[in-house]
Scaffold this active site. Structure first.
Site: not given
Ligand code: TTP
Ligand code: MG
Length: 362
Positions: A9, A107-108
């Site tokens: 993340d 974002d992960e």
């Protein structure tokens, strides 16, 4: 078989990209979100650099409150194309480390590295994770946190454990012990409502939840209770798999007779919306761009679209935007032959939202 799963993340993602693009903002509180307008602004904080979090600023907080907490922070509107490009670059790096890859949000992502490292060899696993972190740092100038565990649920919680820039390995058989002191809210699928209900039962930590009999949770929460029991006990057998890609959802409607009747046109829009929205929900997507397409009786065709500041799966929001986009075409003298809608910039809803909607179908 014992699995090794990593959850990666990015740290303060939008703010970190802004700092990268504006090196003079490095080391300073940077808030990405609505314009604070000297404290009178409406709208919310999307994210904030870790320097700003020291003042108490967080995602989803009203921008006016953020401004009260830190008026001297740098406030900047979001620049989505920049974040999308950074996200794609990072996801490509992650994909190169394992073909078992699953992007969870902008974002992960998870990667299953069972076949890449010897399970239980902590130093080998650490080296593998460090290589990923270094490559993202060098190529994209972004920082990330990595959680490593035998399943996705625990890996995701582990990546959040020592943010920013943290590595957290939860060794096999230690999942329960790791989760035990954490608040129930940390579990994927436990939101404000469930947290409050559990609090009412005197349950605050995951360990306390794990100790409740499965039957009891089943009675109290139905199928979701069974999930809670497994999750609190650190059990998750779901696999890392990439969701097939749908780029956009489009629907078109051709009128039996060319028309200028607004009611008829809106009814067609409503029908298509319902259908397209079902497809959106079935894939657990939200969309950031809503578009319309009109074709006049002479076949002249126009498209218009609007990109929202935040992705949505709310049919009413989507309908409102579609109708706004359509409005200017009614002043044209010509009749419409065809009308269409489009939902694009699809994003997977976060996994916590996904689980909640699976168990609470509303
Ligand atoms: P997160 O990963 O939740 O947050 P983050 O990367 O900013 O911070 P960290 O992971 O270090 O805690 O979300 C990723 C991006 O998604 C975030 O940079 C901005 C966006 N976002 C919103 O727009 N609104 C929100 O409420 C949240 C939580 C995130
Ligand atoms: Mg993040």
């Amino acid at each position: 078989m014992q699995r090794t799963i990593m959850h990666i993340d990015l740290d303060a993602f939008y703010a970190a990209v802004e700092q990268r693009e504006h090196p003079e903002w490095m080391g300073k509180p940077v808030v990405v979100g609505a314009d604070p307008k000297g404290g009178k602004g409406r709208g919310v904080v999307m994210t904030c650099s870790y320097e700003g979090r020291k003042f108490g600023i967080k995602s989803a907080m009203p921008i006016s409150k953020a401004y009260r907490l830190c008026p001297t922070a740098i406030y900047t509107p979001p620049n989505f194309p920049l974040y999308t490009a950074a996200s794609e670059a990072v996801m490509n790096i992650l994909r190169s480390y394992s073909d078992k890859f699953e992007q969870v949000s902008i974002d992960e992502a998870f990667i299953d590295v069972t076949a890449k490292v010897s399970s239980g060899d902590k130093s080998e696993i650490e080296k593998f994770a460090a290589a990923i972190k270094n490559e993202i740092g060098e190529k994209e100038k972004l920082s990330c946190s990595i959680g490593i565990a035998s399943n996705k649920l625990v890996a995701k919680i582990a990546s959040d454990f020592k943010k920013p820039g943290g590595f957290t390995i939860v060794e096999p058989e230690k999942e329960k012990e790791f989760l035990s002191p954490l608040l129930v809210r940390k579990l994927i699928g436990v939101g404000e409502k469930t947290e409050a209900v559990l609090k009412g039962m005197g349950i605050n930590t995951i360990g306390e939840l794990a100790a409740l009999p499965e039957d009891f949770l089943h009675k109290e929460f139905g199928k979701y209770g069974l999930y809670l029991h497994e999750a609190a006990n650190g059990i998750d057998n779901s696999v890392v798999e990439e969701n097939y890609e749908i780029k956009s959802i489009n629907r078109n409607f051709t009128f039996e007779e060319d028309t200028k009747d607004e009611q008829l046109i809106f009814a067609a829009i409503d029908e298509m919306l319902e259908d397209a929205h079902n497809a959106l929900a079935a894939n657990n997507f939200c969309c950031r761009t809503v578009g319309i397409r009109v074709r006049f009786e002479d076949f002249e065709t126009h498209t218009k679209e609007k990109t929202l500041s935040e992705a949505t799966a709310d049919i009413n929001t989507i309908r409102k935007v579609a109708k706004q986009l359509l409005q200017p075409f009614f002043s044209d003298k010509r009749k419409l032959r065809q009308v269409g809608i489009r939902m694009a910039h699809l994003e997977q809803k976060s996994s916590s939202q996904k689980l909640v909607s699976e168990y609470f179908p509303d």
